[in-house]
Design an enzyme around this catalytic site. Structure first.
Site, PDB file in Angstrom:
ATOM      1  N   ARG A 224      17.409  24.137  27.487  1.00  0.00           N
ATOM      2  CA  ARG A 224      17.037  24.892  28.676  1.00  0.00           C
ATOM      3  C   ARG A 224      16.977  23.970  29.897  1.00  0.00           C
ATOM      4  O   ARG A 224      17.183  24.394  31.022  1.00  0.00           O
ATOM      5  CB  ARG A 224      15.685  25.602  28.486  1.00  0.00           C
ATOM      6  CG  ARG A 224      15.451  26.709  29.535  1.00  0.00           C
ATOM      7  CD  ARG A 224      14.108  27.399  29.386  1.00  0.00           C
ATOM      8  NE  ARG A 224      13.021  26.471  29.626  1.00  0.00           N
ATOM      9  CZ  ARG A 224      12.000  26.273  28.802  1.00  0.00           C
ATOM     10  NH1 ARG A 224      11.896  26.960  27.682  1.00  0.00           N
ATOM     11  NH2 ARG A 224      11.065  25.397  29.096  1.00  0.00           N
TER      12      ARG A 224
ATOM     13  N   TYR B 175      24.371  37.023  52.481  1.00  0.00           N
ATOM     14  CA  TYR B 175      24.563  37.708  51.206  1.00  0.00           C
ATOM     15  C   TYR B 175      23.377  38.657  50.959  1.00  0.00           C
ATOM     16  O   TYR B 175      22.232  38.212  50.890  1.00  0.00           O
ATOM     17  CB  TYR B 175      24.701  36.675  50.081  1.00  0.00           C
ATOM     18  CG  TYR B 175      24.925  37.305  48.744  1.00  0.00           C
ATOM     19  CD1 TYR B 175      26.101  38.000  48.474  1.00  0.00           C
ATOM     20  CD2 TYR B 175      23.959  37.250  47.754  1.00  0.00           C
ATOM     21  CE1 TYR B 175      26.297  38.605  47.243  1.00  0.00           C
ATOM     22  CE2 TYR B 175      24.151  37.839  46.526  1.00  0.00           C
ATOM     23  CZ  TYR B 175      25.319  38.516  46.277  1.00  0.00           C
ATOM     24  OH  TYR B 175      25.507  39.120  45.073  1.00  0.00           O
TER      25      TYR B 175
ATOM     26  N   ASP C 269      24.710  27.998  52.080  1.00  0.00           N
ATOM     27  CA  ASP C 269      25.494  28.769  51.115  1.00  0.00           C
ATOM     28  C   ASP C 269      26.949  28.673  51.571  1.00  0.00           C
ATOM     29  O   ASP C 269      27.350  29.301  52.544  1.00  0.00           O
ATOM     30  CB  ASP C 269      25.012  30.228  51.090  1.00  0.00           C
ATOM     31  CG  ASP C 269      25.793  31.087  50.078  1.00  0.00           C
ATOM     32  OD1 ASP C 269      26.887  30.662  49.657  1.00  0.00           O
ATOM     33  OD2 ASP C 269      25.301  32.177  49.739  1.00  0.00           O
TER      34      ASP C 269
ATOM     35  N   LYS D  46      32.436  32.818  42.174  1.00  0.00           N
ATOM     36  CA  LYS D  46      33.498  33.162  43.118  1.00  0.00           C
ATOM     37  C   LYS D  46      34.624  32.111  43.048  1.00  0.00           C
ATOM     38  O   LYS D  46      35.262  32.019  42.032  1.00  0.00           O
ATOM     39  CB  LYS D  46      32.897  33.301  44.520  1.00  0.00           C
ATOM     40  CG  LYS D  46      31.586  34.123  44.543  1.00  0.00           C
ATOM     41  CD  LYS D  46      31.778  35.571  44.146  1.00  0.00           C
ATOM     42  CE  LYS D  46      30.478  36.348  43.939  1.00  0.00           C
ATOM     43  NZ  LYS D  46      29.520  36.312  45.038  1.00  0.00           N
TER      44      LYS D  46
HETATM   45  C1  LIG Z   1      28.136  36.288  45.077  1.00  0.00           C
HETATM   46  C2  LIG Z   1      27.398  35.536  46.091  1.00  0.00           C
HETATM   47  C3  LIG Z   1      26.106  35.074  45.842  1.00  0.00           C
HETATM   48  C4  LIG Z   1      25.389  35.346  44.555  1.00  0.00           C
HETATM   49  O1  LIG Z   1      26.064  34.814  43.427  1.00  0.00           O
HETATM   50  P1  LIG Z   1      25.923  35.481  41.978  1.00  0.00           P
HETATM   51  O2  LIG Z   1      26.669  34.550  41.087  1.00  0.00           O
HETATM   52  O3  LIG Z   1      26.512  36.849  42.056  1.00  0.00           O
HETATM   53  O4  LIG Z   1      24.462  35.533  41.653  1.00  0.00           O
HETATM   54  C5  LIG Z   1      25.482  34.330  46.841  1.00  0.00           C
HETATM   55  N1  LIG Z   1      26.081  34.076  48.003  1.00  0.00           N
HETATM   56  C6  LIG Z   1      27.331  34.503  48.280  1.00  0.00           C
HETATM   57  C7  LIG Z   1      27.945  34.193  49.594  1.00  0.00           C
HETATM   58  C8  LIG Z   1      28.022  35.260  47.335  1.00  0.00           C
HETATM   59  O5  LIG Z   1      29.253  35.705  47.620  1.00  0.00           O
END
Ligand SMILES: *Cc1c(COP(=O)(O)O)cnc(C)c1O
Length: 383
Positions: free
Chosen positions: A52, A104, A177, A202
């Site tokens: 973990r 997001y 982000d 992504k």
């Molecule tokens: C998809 C996304 C997230 C969240 O990611 P998950 O893997 O779906 O939890 C955060 N920020 C951006 C810009 C995203 O496109």
């Protein structure tokens, strides 16, 4: 491979060139053990106790992302949301944080509905304007400024270097982000950010077949150790198989992102002056509000994400999405297949997405095919 003497393309293609010592395999084994043997004298010299907290399946992927972002350490998480929320959970009750109004949506919801209940003071501001950030920041009390650039779903651009300077002058950290830019187009840590976050679901993974997140730190300091503890204790840990998929996906990261980005630019230019389109939102268009800043802090393209505002409002947008054949109607982004989504339907009340907006994630298909499909969909929707 010395990551300091080769280009990031080479780092990604060979995943740093690591070889499995025991088997000489160029592709790593998938370690699935949940626990590790203790030494007879009661020590854990392997540095691993329980999966973990630590898993050898993370090592290579974390090292690759660290190298691509030019940071000092990385942590994989079970999702992008697990990665992002770990940063906020490492703060203390009463801490003030600034986050963008355009970001997001799921993270914005969590910040407003959960983080606030745990005592964080969350303030959503227009992060694209450094003067607004300067006015909102509270020296000594603001501990984190959270930035997303380009930001969902309007692709709003924030000046990372300017915002980092404001944050640091007030004693706050800056987290970015950078999911949409990916390490291919932007390195936030080199612009002054303290932590960079990716929804590895992504572009890093890139094949719409895993959920994962990652954080990279500029410095391995006390705050970063708290983030590491959040992962180990709350257990938002990535699985071994997902770690392997992520590592595999990153080998083609540069090819995929460059192709998506070049196609997005072509699609944006094609539909910018179109009779069925009200506006195209894309940082690569010279008329776009954040274009000049994007040009400074992104290189090699403006990313694979854009939005189109359909002429005729919400009904026309939804009708257009209904008519696509090659594009797929689905949420998410950063995969090899192109996706279209009526964003306001997903985000619900409080969304900054106009009702006529379609969010497009450009994949790696032929750009001409993607344009033709959108052309026929717009034409049929406006029948
Ligand atoms: C998809 C996304 C997230 C969240 O990611 P998950 O893997 O779906 O939890 C955060 N920020 C951006 C810009 C995203 O496109």
């Amino acid at each position: 491979m010395n990551p300091k003497t080769v280009k990031p393309e080479s780092i990604a293609a060979q995943a740093l060139g690591w070889i499995d010592e025991q088997t000489r395999a160029v592709t790593p084994p998938i370690h699935v053990s949940s626990t590790y043997l203790r030494d007879p004298d009661n020590q854990y010299r392997s540095g691993r106790v329980y999966a973990r907290a630590d898993n050898p399946a993370f090592d290579q992927a974390e090292a690759v992302v660290t190298a691509l972002e030019q940071g000092t350490a990385a942590l994989l998480f079970a999702s992008g949301m697990a990665a992002a929320t770990a940063v906020f959970q490492a703060l203390s009750p009463g801490d003030h944080v600034l986050a963008p109004k355009v970001m997001y949506w799921s993270l914005r919801n969590w910040l407003m509905n959960f983080a606030t209940h745990w005592g964080l003071q969350v303030e959503l501001i227009d992060m694209a304007d450094p003067a607004v950030v300067r006015a909102a920041i509270r020296p000594g009390q603001t501990k984190l400024v959270w930035v997303e650039t380009p930001a969902n779903p309007l692709w709003t651009i924030t000046d990372i270097a300017a915002t980092a300077a404001i944050a640091h002058a007030a004693g706050a950290k800056l987290a970015v982000d950078s999911t949409v830019a990916s390490p291919v187009l932007s390195q936030p840590l080199l612009l002054g950010a303290d932590i960079v976050m990716h929804a590895a679901t992504k572009y890093l993974g890139g094949h719409s077949d895993l959920i994962a997140g990652v954080l990279v730190a500029r410095e391995n300091d006390a705050f970063w150790q708290r983030v590491r503890t959040v992962r180990a204790q709350l257990g938002g840990t990535l699985g071994s198989f997902e770690s392997f998929l992520l590592l595999r996906g990153m080998r083609t990261l540069y090819l995929r992102v460059r192709q998506a980005s070049a196609s997005a630019q072509r699609i944006a230019e094609h539909f910018a002056q179109h009779r069925h389109v009200e506006a195209v939102l894309y940082p690569g268009l010279p008329g776009f509000a954040g274009h000049e800043v994007a040009k400074r802090q992104m290189s090699g393209g403006f990313g694979g994400m854009l939005s189109i505002r359909a002429r005729g409002g919400e009904a026309a947008a939804i009708a257009t999405a209904a008519q696509v054949e090659l594009w797929k109607r689905a949420t998410s982004l950063g995969g090899t297949e192109s996706l279209v989504e009526h964003r306001a339907s997903v985000e619900g009340v409080g969304t900054p997405a106009p009702a006529d907006l379609l969010r497009l994630s450009v994949g790696i298909e032929d750009a001409g095919d993607l344009i033709n499909d959108l052309e026929q969909a717009l034409a049929r929707a406006h029948g």
